[in-house]
Design a protein around this motif. Sequence first.
Motif, mmCIF file in Angstrom:
data_model
loop_
_atom_site.group_PDB
_atom_site.id
_atom_site.type_symbol
_atom_site.label_atom_id
_atom_site.label_comp_id
_atom_site.label_asym_id
_atom_site.label_seq_id
_atom_site.Cartn_x
_atom_site.Cartn_y
_atom_site.Cartn_z
ATOM 1 N N UNK A 80 -57.236 -0.115 -114.853
ATOM 2 C CA UNK A 80 -57.201 -1.563 -114.646
ATOM 3 C C UNK A 80 -58.604 -2.120 -114.379
ATOM 4 N N UNK A 81 -59.573 -1.240 -114.246
ATOM 5 C CA UNK A 81 -60.946 -1.688 -114.010
ATOM 6 C C UNK A 81 -61.444 -2.524 -115.184
ATOM 7 N N UNK A 82 -61.907 -3.737 -114.871
ATOM 8 C CA UNK A 82 -62.331 -4.672 -115.903
ATOM 9 C C UNK A 82 -62.854 -5.939 -115.243
ATOM 10 N N UNK A 83 -63.446 -6.784 -116.059
ATOM 11 C CA UNK A 83 -63.725 -8.149 -115.623
ATOM 12 C C UNK A 83 -62.509 -8.991 -115.999
ATOM 13 N N UNK A 84 -61.965 -9.686 -115.029
ATOM 14 C CA UNK A 84 -60.771 -10.498 -115.235
ATOM 15 C C UNK A 84 -61.174 -11.963 -115.354
ATOM 16 N N UNK A 85 -60.639 -12.609 -116.396
ATOM 17 C CA UNK A 85 -60.970 -13.995 -116.695
ATOM 18 C C UNK A 85 -59.730 -14.871 -116.602
ATOM 19 N N UNK A 86 -59.889 -15.986 -115.946
ATOM 20 C CA UNK A 86 -58.832 -16.989 -115.903
ATOM 21 C C UNK A 86 -58.904 -17.837 -117.171
ATOM 22 N N UNK A 87 -57.754 -18.252 -117.645
ATOM 23 C CA UNK A 87 -57.654 -19.034 -118.876
ATOM 24 C C UNK A 87 -56.681 -20.183 -118.653
ATOM 25 N N UNK A 88 -56.991 -21.322 -119.227
ATOM 26 C CA UNK A 88 -56.073 -22.459 -119.135
ATOM 27 C C UNK A 88 -56.105 -23.246 -120.447
ATOM 28 N N UNK A 89 -54.956 -23.711 -120.860
ATOM 29 C CA UNK A 89 -54.817 -24.504 -122.080
ATOM 30 C C UNK A 89 -54.334 -25.884 -121.688
ATOM 31 N N UNK A 90 -55.102 -26.905 -122.050
ATOM 32 C CA UNK A 90 -54.788 -28.262 -121.614
ATOM 33 C C UNK A 90 -53.659 -28.868 -122.441
ATOM 34 N N UNK A 91 -53.252 -30.066 -122.032
ATOM 35 C CA UNK A 91 -52.208 -30.788 -122.764
ATOM 36 C C UNK A 91 -52.663 -31.139 -124.174
ATOM 37 N N UNK A 92 -53.971 -31.179 -124.402
ATOM 38 C CA UNK A 92 -54.511 -31.463 -125.745
ATOM 39 C C UNK A 92 -54.935 -30.182 -126.468
ATOM 40 N N UNK A 93 -54.482 -29.051 -125.954
ATOM 41 C CA UNK A 93 -54.707 -27.726 -126.563
ATOM 42 C C UNK A 93 -56.163 -27.270 -126.505
ATOM 43 N N UNK A 94 -56.951 -27.802 -125.574
ATOM 44 C CA UNK A 94 -58.279 -27.249 -125.331
ATOM 45 C C UNK A 94 -58.123 -26.006 -124.465
#
Length: 116
Positions: A89-103
């Motif tokens: 599980x060792x890794x760099x973990x990144x948060x991701x979000x998709x907006x209402x306009x799909x950005x």
Amino acid sequence: QVQLVESGGGLVQQGGSLRLSCAASGSFFGFRAMGWYRRAPGKQRELVASVLGTDNTNYADSVKGRFTISRDNANDTVYLQMNSLKPEDTAVYYCNAVSDKWYTYWGQGTQVTVSS
């Protein structure tokens, strides 16, 4: 401008637990989906877990039963509870979000290291 700020990474022994948090700030009208990805050394980035809406969750097979994603829409925050951690599980973990306009937005990443 939307910013995603992660916290909670660190060094833990095999079998231990960590909780990652990702808080969103800036101008937006809510996210369609939020999630966590990770990139291990020498490997491609992969999806760990995601949540669509409030409770439609998806997990990588490798973390099912060990990781839990949750979302606090009131505070635009997403969490990843990681239990029974393994060295892989060792890794760099990144948060991701998709907006209402799909950005798509990304956090800066937080290092998780699991020692054997």
